[in-house]
Design a protein around this motif. Structure first.
Motif, mmCIF file in Angstrom:
data_model
loop_
_atom_site.group_PDB
_atom_site.id
_atom_site.type_symbol
_atom_site.label_atom_id
_atom_site.label_comp_id
_atom_site.label_asym_id
_atom_site.label_seq_id
_atom_site.Cartn_x
_atom_site.Cartn_y
_atom_site.Cartn_z
ATOM 1 N N THR A 358 58.688 10.643 -21.678
ATOM 2 C CA THR A 358 58.358 11.232 -20.411
ATOM 3 C C THR A 358 59.210 10.574 -19.507
ATOM 4 O O THR A 358 59.287 9.419 -19.195
ATOM 5 N N TYR A 359 59.959 11.399 -18.299
ATOM 6 C CA TYR A 359 60.828 10.633 -17.427
ATOM 7 C C TYR A 359 60.115 10.874 -16.102
ATOM 8 O O TYR A 359 59.915 11.985 -15.989
ATOM 9 N N MET A 360 60.335 9.805 -15.384
ATOM 10 C CA MET A 360 59.811 9.909 -13.821
ATOM 11 C C MET A 360 60.923 9.410 -13.090
ATOM 12 O O MET A 360 60.836 8.182 -12.213
ATOM 13 N N TYR A 361 62.063 10.335 -13.166
ATOM 14 C CA TYR A 361 63.336 9.880 -11.993
ATOM 15 C C TYR A 361 62.702 9.679 -10.806
ATOM 16 O O TYR A 361 61.828 10.354 -10.357
ATOM 17 N N PHE A 362 63.293 8.931 -9.969
ATOM 18 C CA PHE A 362 63.085 8.616 -8.513
ATOM 19 C C PHE A 362 63.062 10.211 -7.753
ATOM 20 O O PHE A 362 61.908 10.209 -7.036
ATOM 21 N N SER A 363 64.030 11.040 -7.929
ATOM 22 C CA SER A 363 63.833 12.130 -7.461
ATOM 23 C C SER A 363 62.482 12.923 -7.780
ATOM 24 O O SER A 363 61.905 13.783 -6.912
ATOM 25 N N LYS A 364 62.088 12.814 -9.011
ATOM 26 C CA LYS A 364 60.642 13.396 -9.408
ATOM 27 C C LYS A 364 59.546 12.685 -8.552
ATOM 28 O O LYS A 364 58.765 13.439 -8.119
ATOM 29 N N LEU A 365 59.597 11.450 -8.542
ATOM 30 C CA LEU A 365 58.626 10.921 -7.896
ATOM 31 C C LEU A 365 58.495 11.163 -6.414
ATOM 32 O O LEU A 365 57.247 11.491 -5.814
ATOM 33 N N GLU A 366 59.603 11.399 -5.663
ATOM 34 C CA GLU A 366 59.528 12.072 -4.344
ATOM 35 C C GLU A 366 59.016 13.321 -4.274
ATOM 36 O O GLU A 366 58.467 13.842 -3.149
ATOM 37 N N SER A 367 58.864 13.959 -5.302
ATOM 38 C CA SER A 367 58.325 15.288 -5.289
ATOM 39 C C SER A 367 56.854 15.518 -5.483
ATOM 40 O O SER A 367 56.265 16.511 -5.322
ATOM 41 N N LEU A 368 56.257 14.350 -5.990
ATOM 42 C CA LEU A 368 54.848 14.377 -6.088
ATOM 43 C C LEU A 368 54.146 14.722 -5.017
ATOM 44 O O LEU A 368 54.356 14.133 -3.683
ATOM 45 N N LYS A 369 53.289 15.666 -5.027
ATOM 46 C CA LYS A 369 52.250 15.961 -3.892
ATOM 47 C C LYS A 369 51.066 15.108 -4.034
ATOM 48 O O LYS A 369 50.362 15.335 -4.916
ATOM 49 N N ALA A 370 50.876 14.205 -3.029
ATOM 50 C CA ALA A 370 49.821 13.061 -3.221
ATOM 51 C C ALA A 370 48.799 13.398 -2.131
ATOM 52 O O ALA A 370 49.319 14.104 -0.989
ATOM 53 N N HIS A 371 47.509 13.073 -2.297
ATOM 54 C CA HIS A 371 46.516 13.307 -1.330
ATOM 55 C C HIS A 371 46.453 11.939 -0.628
ATOM 56 O O HIS A 371 46.008 10.835 -1.349
ATOM 57 N N ILE A 372 46.632 12.164 0.642
ATOM 58 C CA ILE A 372 46.959 10.939 1.509
ATOM 59 C C ILE A 372 45.912 11.059 2.505
ATOM 60 O O ILE A 372 45.705 11.729 3.373
ATOM 61 N N PRO A 373 44.921 9.819 2.686
ATOM 62 C CA PRO A 373 44.132 9.555 3.832
ATOM 63 C C PRO A 373 44.990 8.979 4.991
ATOM 64 O O PRO A 373 46.132 8.841 4.873
ATOM 65 N N ALA A 374 44.252 9.193 6.226
ATOM 66 C CA ALA A 374 44.855 8.555 7.401
ATOM 67 C C ALA A 374 45.258 7.145 7.114
ATOM 68 O O ALA A 374 44.799 6.442 6.216
ATOM 69 N N LEU A 375 46.386 6.476 7.972
ATOM 70 C CA LEU A 375 46.835 5.179 7.757
ATOM 71 C C LEU A 375 45.817 4.129 7.846
ATOM 72 O O LEU A 375 45.818 3.186 7.191
ATOM 73 N N ALA A 376 44.781 4.263 8.772
ATOM 74 C CA ALA A 376 43.843 3.141 9.022
ATOM 75 C C ALA A 376 42.885 3.332 7.826
ATOM 76 O O ALA A 376 42.404 2.378 7.426
ATOM 77 N N GLU A 377 42.392 4.499 7.172
ATOM 78 C CA GLU A 377 41.780 4.516 5.781
ATOM 79 C C GLU A 377 42.594 3.721 4.631
ATOM 80 O O GLU A 377 41.932 3.169 3.926
ATOM 81 N N GLN A 378 43.792 4.220 4.646
ATOM 82 C CA GLN A 378 44.760 3.481 3.546
ATOM 83 C C GLN A 378 44.714 1.937 3.610
ATOM 84 O O GLN A 378 44.198 1.450 2.745
ATOM 85 N N LYS A 379 44.579 1.523 4.834
ATOM 86 C CA LYS A 379 44.644 -0.065 4.931
ATOM 87 C C LYS A 379 43.213 -0.535 4.667
ATOM 88 O O LYS A 379 43.114 -1.644 4.218
ATOM 89 N N LYS A 380 42.184 0.229 4.912
ATOM 90 C CA LYS A 380 40.709 -0.295 4.673
ATOM 91 C C LYS A 380 40.655 -0.517 2.919
ATOM 92 O O LYS A 380 39.989 -1.233 2.275
ATOM 93 N N ILE A 381 41.100 0.702 2.384
ATOM 94 C CA ILE A 381 41.163 0.877 0.904
ATOM 95 C C ILE A 381 41.963 -0.318 0.265
ATOM 96 O O ILE A 381 41.228 -0.973 -0.432
ATOM 97 N N SER A 382 42.964 -0.295 0.733
ATOM 98 C CA SER A 382 44.021 -1.366 0.081
ATOM 99 C C SER A 382 43.185 -2.856 0.407
ATOM 100 O O SER A 382 43.421 -3.685 -0.564
#
Length: 415
Positions: A358-382
């Protein structure tokens, strides 16, 4: 020391012991307990009253010291001569020569079960002047392992016979000194076991956190910080990623890196001093510090992403895209998301178009539809997951220290 001269005492001893150690053959100091190698020993039964020690479990460290009888499988036939507390079992075969003559000890008894030695094992029952636990630790030393390497035979499967093992020359101190040595080593062994359990619990906690945060739920995770209530928005990754295209112009311009599922390493460290990359690495991708890289092909649908935190600049082959992120996304959160989310696992499956890879070229990675929280929540999680990772790293270092201490004692308290 003359080559023919035999050591009569180890380098490291407890104060007050000065007598020479006596030499005896393993076969003279122990009785052999017959092992059974019938094929149906592998069959699992619900409750027969008989537990079976398999040589593979000894190799994998599952039963080095059998404190818990539940770790052993049941077998159907219970007409076997049982092992007793203190019996030492040696694996007499291994697909890897390094595993030959691995040993374990029965350190538990049960009124409801008996334990038997099974396929590719040899069981020893020490005689009165030889402490069973001293024998177990002796057979865990490099001295015994080296004997196994020298006398074992075979190609695909490496094996050693009882006849050969019985010739092994044990060197024994007094029973009092044996008990002193055993007491110290069991303290270390118990500390190692406790440390391993602590590490397993931490890893299980991290796994649970990751599964519940990066879940299949589309709008909100299963668990989250109580200060956040907004839905996670689905967005393509492209606006958040910046591809880095600089390549080497000089051979060995920067250290070669290996991006593995265990992390990012200097290739020479990862391969024990060897560099497997091409001798001419002009044209390799450059990975600046804090930039991402990953292998864009996979044989099992799993892609693992790493961030360079080990050097200012490193290099990887052109099979490994390199990128960084904009300030609108937390890079550490993105790392956890890419390595653990259900989204990317499903997306990887969509990229598989026949064949084994299976190939995940960078162009494919860019097309991934991610479920993304607000930046503040991202920082808390990480921050939360990073703290767990720090604890895992700290406990791993502690475990390695204990294991190193045990190896030192085994190397210096026996001859």
């Amino acid at each position: 020391m003359n080559k023919k001269e035999v050591k009569k005492a180890p380098i490291l001893r407890f104060k007050g012991f000065t007598n020479d150690w006596e030499q005896h053959k393993l076969g003279d100091e122990t009785n052999r307990i017959k092992s059974y190698s019938i094929s149906h020993g592998f069959e699992v039964a619900e409750d027969t009253g008989t537990k079976y020690i398999h040589y593979g479990d000894i190799h994998t460290s599952k039963v080095k010291i059998i404190n818990n009888i539940d770790v052993l499988p049941n077998i159907k036939d219970n007409n076997y001569k049982p092992l007793k507390y203190g019996d030492v079992i040696v694996a007499d075969a291994s697909e890897d020569y390094k595993g030959i003559a691995d040993a374990c000890i029965v350190n538990t008894i049960s009124d409801s079960y008996k334990i038997v030695a099974g396929l590719h094992t040899i069981a020893f029952r020490p005689k009165s002047k030889l402490c069973s636990k001293f024998l177990y630790f002796y057979l865990s030393t490099d001295i015994f392992k080296h004997f196994g390497y020298k006398t074992g035979t075979g190609l695909k499967v490496f094996g050693i016979s009882y006849k050969e093992l019985a010739k092994f020359k044990l060197k024994e101190p007094s029973v009092t000194e044996q008990k002193k040595i055993v007491k110290l080593l069991f303290l270390i062994e118990n500390a190692i076991n406790l440390q391993q359990r602590k590490l397993e619990l931490l890893k299980a906690s991290k796994k649970a956190v990751l599964q519940n945060i990066f879940t299949d739920t589309k709008r909100v995770p299963t668990i989250r910080f109580n200060t956040f209530s907004e839905n996670w928005n689905q967005k393509r990754l492209k606006p958040f990623l910046i591809k880095y295209n600089k390549k080497t112009t000089v051979n060995n311009q920067y250290p070669v890196l290996t991006s593995s599922r265990q992390g990012l390493f200097f290739q020479k460290d990862y391969y024990d001093g060897n560099q497997i990359a091409s001798k001419n690495n002009i044209g390799y991708n450059i990975v600046p510090r804090n930039y991402f890289t990953y292998r864009h092909m996979s044989d099992d649908l799993i892609f693992h992403f790493n961030i360079n935190t080990i050097c200012d600049y490193g290099i990887v082959s052109t099979l490994y895209p390199v990128f960084t992120t904009t300030s609108e996304i937390d890079s550490q959160w993105l790392l956890y998301y890419l390595n653990h989310s259900v989204d990317i696992k499903k997306y990887a499956l969509l990229q598989k178009q026949g064949g084994s890879r299976t190939y995940m070229y960078f162009s494919k990675l860019e097309s991934l539809k991610a479920h993304i929280p607000a930046l503040a929540e991202q920082k808390k999680i990480s921050s939360l997951i990073f703290k767990i990772d720090e604890q895992i790293y700290f406990q791993q270092k502690k475990l390695k220290y204990l294991q190193k201490s045990k190896r030192f004692l085994l190397q210096n308290m026996f001859i």
